[in-house]
Design a protein around this motif. Structure first.
Motif, PDB file in Angstrom:
ATOM      1  N   TRP A  36      10.484 -25.615 -28.137  1.00 55.76           N
ATOM      2  CA  TRP A  36      10.003 -26.227 -26.905  1.00 55.76           C
ATOM      3  C   TRP A  36       9.919 -25.244 -25.750  1.00 55.76           C
ATOM      4  CZ3 TRP A  36       7.357 -30.426 -26.920  1.00 55.76           C
ATOM      5  CH2 TRP A  36       7.549 -31.354 -27.951  1.00 55.76           C
ATOM      6  N   THR A  40       6.712 -24.814 -23.438  1.00 55.20           N
ATOM      7  CA  THR A  40       6.704 -24.928 -21.970  1.00 55.20           C
ATOM      8  C   THR A  40       6.242 -23.625 -21.319  1.00 55.20           C
ATOM      9  OG1 THR A  40       9.081 -24.393 -21.921  1.00 55.20           O
ATOM     10  CG2 THR A  40       8.468 -26.725 -21.900  1.00 55.20           C
ATOM     11  N   PHE A  53       2.912 -33.274 -19.609  1.00 51.46           N
ATOM     12  CA  PHE A  53       3.689 -34.320 -18.949  1.00 51.46           C
ATOM     13  C   PHE A  53       3.133 -35.697 -19.309  1.00 51.46           C
ATOM     14  CE2 PHE A  53       4.373 -37.225 -15.394  1.00 51.46           C
ATOM     15  CZ  PHE A  53       5.715 -37.049 -15.091  1.00 51.46           C
ATOM     16  N   VAL A  56       3.805 -36.589 -23.095  1.00 48.98           N
ATOM     17  CA  VAL A  56       5.212 -36.914 -23.361  1.00 48.98           C
ATOM     18  C   VAL A  56       5.563 -38.279 -22.775  1.00 48.98           C
ATOM     19  CG1 VAL A  56       7.598 -36.235 -22.890  1.00 48.98           C
ATOM     20  CG2 VAL A  56       5.921 -34.503 -23.546  1.00 48.98           C
ATOM     21  N   ARG A  57       5.104 -38.539 -21.555  1.00 46.84           N
ATOM     22  CA  ARG A  57       5.389 -39.819 -20.909  1.00 46.84           C
ATOM     23  C   ARG A  57       4.744 -40.989 -21.665  1.00 46.84           C
ATOM     24  NH1 ARG A  57       6.982 -40.335 -15.411  1.00 46.84           N
ATOM     25  NH2 ARG A  57       9.084 -39.468 -15.356  1.00 46.84           N
ATOM     26  N   GLU A  62      10.340 -38.238 -24.184  1.00 47.75           N
ATOM     27  CA  GLU A  62      11.245 -37.444 -23.345  1.00 47.75           C
ATOM     28  C   GLU A  62      12.528 -37.067 -24.074  1.00 47.75           C
ATOM     29  OE1 GLU A  62       9.700 -40.232 -22.529  1.00 47.75           O
ATOM     30  OE2 GLU A  62       9.347 -40.417 -20.356  1.00 47.75           O
ATOM     31  N   SER A  63      13.069 -37.992 -24.836  1.00 43.83           N
ATOM     32  CA  SER A  63      14.343 -37.738 -25.517  1.00 43.83           C
ATOM     33  C   SER A  63      14.199 -36.739 -26.658  1.00 43.83           C
ATOM     34  CB  SER A  63      14.930 -39.050 -26.054  1.00 43.83           C
ATOM     35  OG  SER A  63      14.051 -39.653 -26.986  1.00 43.83           O
ATOM     36  N   LEU A  65      12.625 -33.913 -26.408  1.00 41.18           N
ATOM     37  CA  LEU A  65      12.623 -32.568 -25.850  1.00 41.18           C
ATOM     38  C   LEU A  65      14.017 -32.188 -25.365  1.00 41.18           C
ATOM     39  CD1 LEU A  65       9.583 -33.472 -25.626  1.00 41.18           C
ATOM     40  CD2 LEU A  65       9.447 -31.983 -23.611  1.00 41.18           C
ATOM     41  N   GLN A  67      16.671 -31.101 -22.755  1.00 35.95           N
ATOM     42  CA  GLN A  67      16.686 -31.493 -21.343  1.00 35.95           C
ATOM     43  C   GLN A  67      16.079 -30.426 -20.447  1.00 35.95           C
ATOM     44  OE1 GLN A  67      20.587 -32.488 -19.900  1.00 35.95           O
ATOM     45  NE2 GLN A  67      19.836 -33.174 -17.899  1.00 35.95           N
ATOM     46  N   TRP A  70      12.192 -30.452 -20.780  1.00 36.95           N
ATOM     47  CA  TRP A  70      11.580 -31.572 -20.081  1.00 36.95           C
ATOM     48  C   TRP A  70      11.672 -31.384 -18.563  1.00 36.95           C
ATOM     49  CZ3 TRP A  70       8.023 -34.776 -19.745  1.00 36.95           C
ATOM     50  CH2 TRP A  70       8.072 -35.896 -18.922  1.00 36.95           C
ATOM     51  N   HIS A  74       8.485 -31.391 -16.065  1.00 35.45           N
ATOM     52  CA  HIS A  74       8.532 -32.332 -14.950  1.00 35.45           C
ATOM     53  C   HIS A  74       8.344 -31.605 -13.622  1.00 35.45           C
ATOM     54  CE1 HIS A  74      10.369 -35.238 -12.130  1.00 35.45           C
ATOM     55  NE2 HIS A  74      10.033 -36.165 -13.020  1.00 35.45           N
TER      56      HIS A  74
END
Length: 319
Positions: A36, A40, A53, A56-57, A62-63, A65, A67, A70, A74
């Motif tokens: 990831w 990113t 974004f 993923v949304r 989200e879970s 990735l 933290q 994400w 974000h």
């Protein structure tokens, strides 16, 4: 996870963001083993964080990735939203101040695409305002830009670069579509004649015809920047090629020349490598007879992972 597999995950998320799907069609094993931080980093380099974004949304991923990854997506997304709002505000000020001088502005790339080509303007990040103007209008426009807070930072034969002293944002006034207008054979006057009104409330801002946007972006990747481009431009081309109002007959009439066709073919090939579509395949097949076989072979050998690499060498410009 292999670079190829990580690239596949990124591509599926980009396609999901572009097409509005809720399901990127990725297996749980792929999601859990994806690099990831590579994704990113690529998204940041190629201005894809908005699409990432959104994907993923919409997919409620989200879970899946880490933290930190994400949080990066974000933060990048909202940074782009903020910058876009500032730039669009500057664009409206330019439109308002130039209205009475009869100096037409043709908005290019991100400033033209947000809210039209993309269903949400925040999905198409910008770092500057690219505007095509007539050469005879430059002496009128530069003082206006100065009055609005821009300072000159450089110029070339076909463009003037300015930076806003408060927001730090950039304005590029181009007097031609490329750095070699005589060789390419496209005049600003003919682009103006074919231009269309944007969705601006003022009703005075204009932009290129859809066919000319496709031509411009193809030349950016295949000519102006040496067969390199930001991946967000591949997204632009992918979406432009699918627009109902695109007149393919007119497009081919403009680009089917010995000078233009190879560059346009090369630019289209960059996008087709990342986001294949029947429309781009058709366009490339139509132009094949105008492109030398060795060039066609070269353009078929794009490595997608390299085109999406987070390395600065994968692109040569930002916008």
């Amino acid at each position: 996870m292999s670079e190829q597999a990580t690239t596949r995950v990124l591509l599926r998320l980009i396609e999901t963001g572009l097409n509005g799907s809720n399901d990127p069609g990725l297996l749980e094993a792929e999601m859990s083993s994806t690099d990831w931080f590579q994704i990113t980093a690529s998204a940041r380099q190629h201005f894809l964080s908005g699409l990432l974004f959104k994907a993923v949304r919409r997919g409620k991923l989200e879970s899946a990735l880490p933290q930190r990854a994400w949080a990066t997506v974000h933060a990048d997304y909202y940074a782009h939203v903020t910058r876009n709002l500032v730039l669009l505000n500057h664009a409206e000020a330019l439109i308002e101040e130039t209205r009475r001088f009869g100096a037409p502005l043709l908005f290019l790339k991100g400033s033209a695409f947000g809210g039209w080509l993309y269903d949400n303007p925040s999905l198409r990040p910008m770092t500057d305002l690219d505007i095509l103007v007539r050469e005879q209008d430059v002496e009128t426009l530069l003082p206006i830009a100065s009055m609005l807070g821009y300072e000159s930072i450089g110029r070339t034969k076909h463009s003037f670069s300015l930076r806003h002293h408060d927001s730090g944002t950039y304005l590029e006034l181009h007097t031609s579509l490329t750095s070699c207008p005589n060789y390419i054979g496209i005049t600003t006057e003919e682009l103006l004649a074919r231009s269309v009104t944007t969705s601006s409330e003022s009703g005075t801002a204009r932009t290129l015809a859809t066919e000319d946007h496709l031509l411009h972006l193809s030349l950016c990747g295949g000519f102006q920047h040496g067969v390199r481009q930001l991946a967000i431009n591949a997204c632009d081309i992918y979406l432009l090629a699918r627009r109902a109002e695109l007149d393919w007959e007119s497009f081919f009439k403009r680009v089917s020349t010995p000078r233009l066709a190879p560059f346009v073919y090369g630019g289209l090939s960059l996008s087709q490598a990342i986001l294949p579509s029947e429309e781009l395949k058709f366009a490339m097949e139509t132009l094949e007879s105008e492109v030398h076989p060795r060039q066609r072979q070269r353009f078929r050998e794009h490595q997608v992972a390299r085109l999406l690499s987070p390395s600065p060498e994968s692109v040569s410009y930002t916008h």
